[in-house]
Enzyme design. Sequence first.
Site, mmCIF file in Angstrom:
data_model
loop_
_atom_site.group_PDB
_atom_site.id
_atom_site.type_symbol
_atom_site.label_atom_id
_atom_site.label_comp_id
_atom_site.label_asym_id
_atom_site.label_seq_id
_atom_site.Cartn_x
_atom_site.Cartn_y
_atom_site.Cartn_z
ATOM 1 N N ASP A 1 -2.137 -15.222 -18.847
ATOM 2 C CA ASP A 1 -3.582 -15.599 -19.078
ATOM 3 C C ASP A 1 -4.235 -15.294 -20.324
ATOM 4 O OD1 ASP A 1 -6.049 -16.466 -17.714
ATOM 5 O OD2 ASP A 1 -6.852 -14.234 -17.877
ATOM 6 N N ASP B 1 -8.197 -15.185 -21.311
ATOM 7 C CA ASP B 1 -9.347 -14.325 -21.549
ATOM 8 C C ASP B 1 -9.154 -13.141 -20.651
ATOM 9 O OD1 ASP B 1 -11.286 -16.274 -22.686
ATOM 10 O OD2 ASP B 1 -11.133 -17.600 -20.725
#
Length: 343
Positions: free
Chosen positions: A26, A28
């Site tokens: 991922d 963010d």
Amino acid sequence: MSRSVRTRPQGSGRSLGEAYDTALLDLDGVVYAGGNAIDHAVESLAAARAGGMYLAYVTNNALRTPDAVAAHLTELGIPTGADDVITSAQAVARLIAEQVPSGSRVLVIGGDGLRVALRERGLEPVESAEDDPAAVVQGFGGPELPWGRFAEACYAIARGVPWYASNTDLTIPGARGIAPGNGAAVEVVRIATGAEPQVAGKPLPPMHRETILRTGAQRPLVVGDRLDTDIEGASNGEVDSLLVLTGVTDGAQLLAAPPRHRPTYVDADLRGLLSGQPEVTGDVGGGFRCGGWAASAGVERLELEGDGAALDGLRALCAAAWTAGGEEGCELDSGKALARLGL
């Protein structure tokens, strides 16, 4: 085949970069926050890549194109090609293309990431409900998305046009803190129309399918900061996961997690890719040990004794909490135990 209920973090005698062929990372809250690299991310990813691990960046944020994301990562010191980036915009575009005729018009409520992904699937992005769209797609449009865009979605949906969402993350981490995500915007349209979208992003299967199709991973490790997207998505895909504590999940949320939100491994940040993971063992007193810590579930609260690395204490607490919580999630008070660890 469904997996058994996880009751403790798993150990690994090898570094995670050696034990898995691909990291599905991922962005963010894991690699960057508010556009700036998170501490230790750049050097940790470089070391994992040098050790032979393939790095793929998997994001629910549909605002930017893979080219733009790759350019940003490269500027941060993480050399990345567009093919290394998988977005929820790509996953939702594939989902739409499988359900509407080639060349169909799609009303876009979001940014360039959605428009580029739709064109790649032979679909035509449009801006108005009056353009006779065959579908409506909604993705994160950034803080400047005009309110009138939600109205366009509502007009089309009210006419029976099918509605799709790239993802439903309620929040997104930024440099100044936690901000509303695409899920909050989806709620605006849901409230106004009473409709339900088809959703592609994590933790749902379309995103996992898109990721595996694009990376060809044989033994992937999902790396994320969110229990309800990254970790649940790994659980749904029946692959292992590493939770890093650099984003939205805190210690109390981790301890209270139901089975689908329990990661395989827990670490402070992306340095966790470069090391093994300690074993959590059962204690003769009925509790659990990791490093110098012993944890157990009391009548009203989680108990913690010992000393050592805070993460070892957290891993021991996870075992006590997850075992006590079973399939429902632990409701015991964890405040005092976490305070001892500075978490």
